[in-house]
Design an enzyme around this catalytic site. Structure first.
Site: not given
Ligand code: MRU
Length: 343
Positions: A45, A47, A88, A194, A235, A244-245
């Protein structure tokens, strides 16, 4: 070791992020289906890592192809690309990497074997570029940090979310490497945790001071001036927002209210400046992620659930975006949007 690596025997090695921090299990992926499954289930996981993983998935397809000629190889790659695109929907790096590899395959002048070898090299290049971009993001971003800063970060934008070094955590790492004393407050990042599982794990391993908070504590730590900067990853960065998350938006709004700079660290492969936030599909994940913590159910049977995996932070809340080319402000992004190419 990098978070993802190509082995010359035609396998891809990565760590199963669902098992961290309690267990370090390495996954040996042999097919595009293996990679697609690891992405869907979030063993892989983040991005930028999804970009590299998708590139390697196409490299696996090409390397093991039994296609007799280039046309047959292209057909196999297109099927694999379609599978990857369905894993995704929100992070743009995956789509960017798939399109880059396919584009190269279409225009490459060579037979099936030569094309397959070229694709493997292109996938390695994508991974190398991500590693280099993160170091550059770190260098640029470190200039924004001062000795004694406490940084709040959300989710995991570290080495585990990228090929190596990380974006938001890359900035923290670079500042620490410059001799600055930096500490971090990491949000747990419900529902997939995470922040609790991965960000604290990475920072502890590096000896960078980190304190874990639940997502509900962000307002309090800002109100009490226990943090003085926020850095998160992204992302997808679109014309009007950073995606983003889930939980990022409320942190950004709180940061503005408390006059705390809110920085986003992301490579150019995360930029999607031909689109606006309204055009992006926000991934909705299964209800069990919200209904359970670990194996324990925390809500009554039959309760309805919302589980968007990402949210949308309008640019007015973003102080600056740190990318490999430097530090970008809102005006820079608007001028980049005018010349952007479709991903
Ligand atoms: O659902 P995830 O764990 O893939 O989401 C990850 C995020 O939202 C991160 O903040 C994003 O990918 C940036 S990672 C450098």
């Amino acid at each position: 070791m990098r978070t993802i690596e190509w082995r010359e025997d035609g396998t891809v090695i990565t760590v199963n992020q669902l098992k961290l921090p309690n267990e370090t299990e390495f996954l040996e992926l042999r097919t595009c289906d293996d990679v697609a499954e690891a992405i869907k289930t979030m063993k892989i996981r983040g991005a930028p890592l999804l970009g590299a993983a998708a590139a390697y998935a196409l490299a696996l397809t090409a390397h093991h192809s039994k296609g007799k000629d280039k046309a047959a190889l292209i057909r196999e790659l297109e099927v694999a690309a379609e599978k990857l695109r369905k894993t995704r929907p929100t992070g743009v790096n995956l789509f960017w990497a798939v399109n880059r590899i396919l584009g190269k395959a279409y225009t490459f002048n060579g037979d099936a074997r030569e094309t397959a070898a070229m694709i493997v090299e292109e996938a390695k290049k994508i991974a190398d570029e991500d590693a280099a971009a993160n170091r550059a993001i770190g260098r640029h971003g470190a200039s924004l940090l001062e000795d004694g800063d406490t940084i709040l970060t959300h989710c995991n934008a570290g080495a585990l979310a990228t090929v190596e070094y990380g974006t938001a955590l890359g900035v923290v790492r670079a500042a620490v490497e410059q001799g600055k004393k930096i500490s971090v407050i990491a949000t747990e990042t419900r529902p997939k945790l995470q922040g609790a599982r991965l960000t604290t794990y990475e920072l502890k391993r590096d000896g960078i001071p980190v304190k874990l908070i639940s997502d509900t504590m962000v307002g309090y730590v800002m109100y009490k001036r226990m943090v003085n900067k926020v850095i998160v990853g992204a992302d997808r960065i679109v014309q009007d927002a950073v995606i983003n998350k889930i939980g990022t938006y409320q942190i950004a709004v709180l940061a503005k209210e408390h006059d705390i700079p809110f920085y986003v660290a992301a490579p150019k492969s995360t930029f999607d400046l031909t689109h606006t936030s309204a055009e992006v599909t926000i991934e909705e994940r299964g209800p069990e992620e919200v209904l359970y913590i670990g194996i324990e159910r925390i809500a009554p049977e039959g309760v309805a659930v919302l589980n968007p995996a990402f949210d949308i932070t309008p640019l007015k809340y973003v102080t600056a975006i740190i990318c490999e080319e430097g530090i970008l402000y809102r005006e820079d992004l608007s001028s980049l949007s005018r010349t952007a190419e479709k991903k």
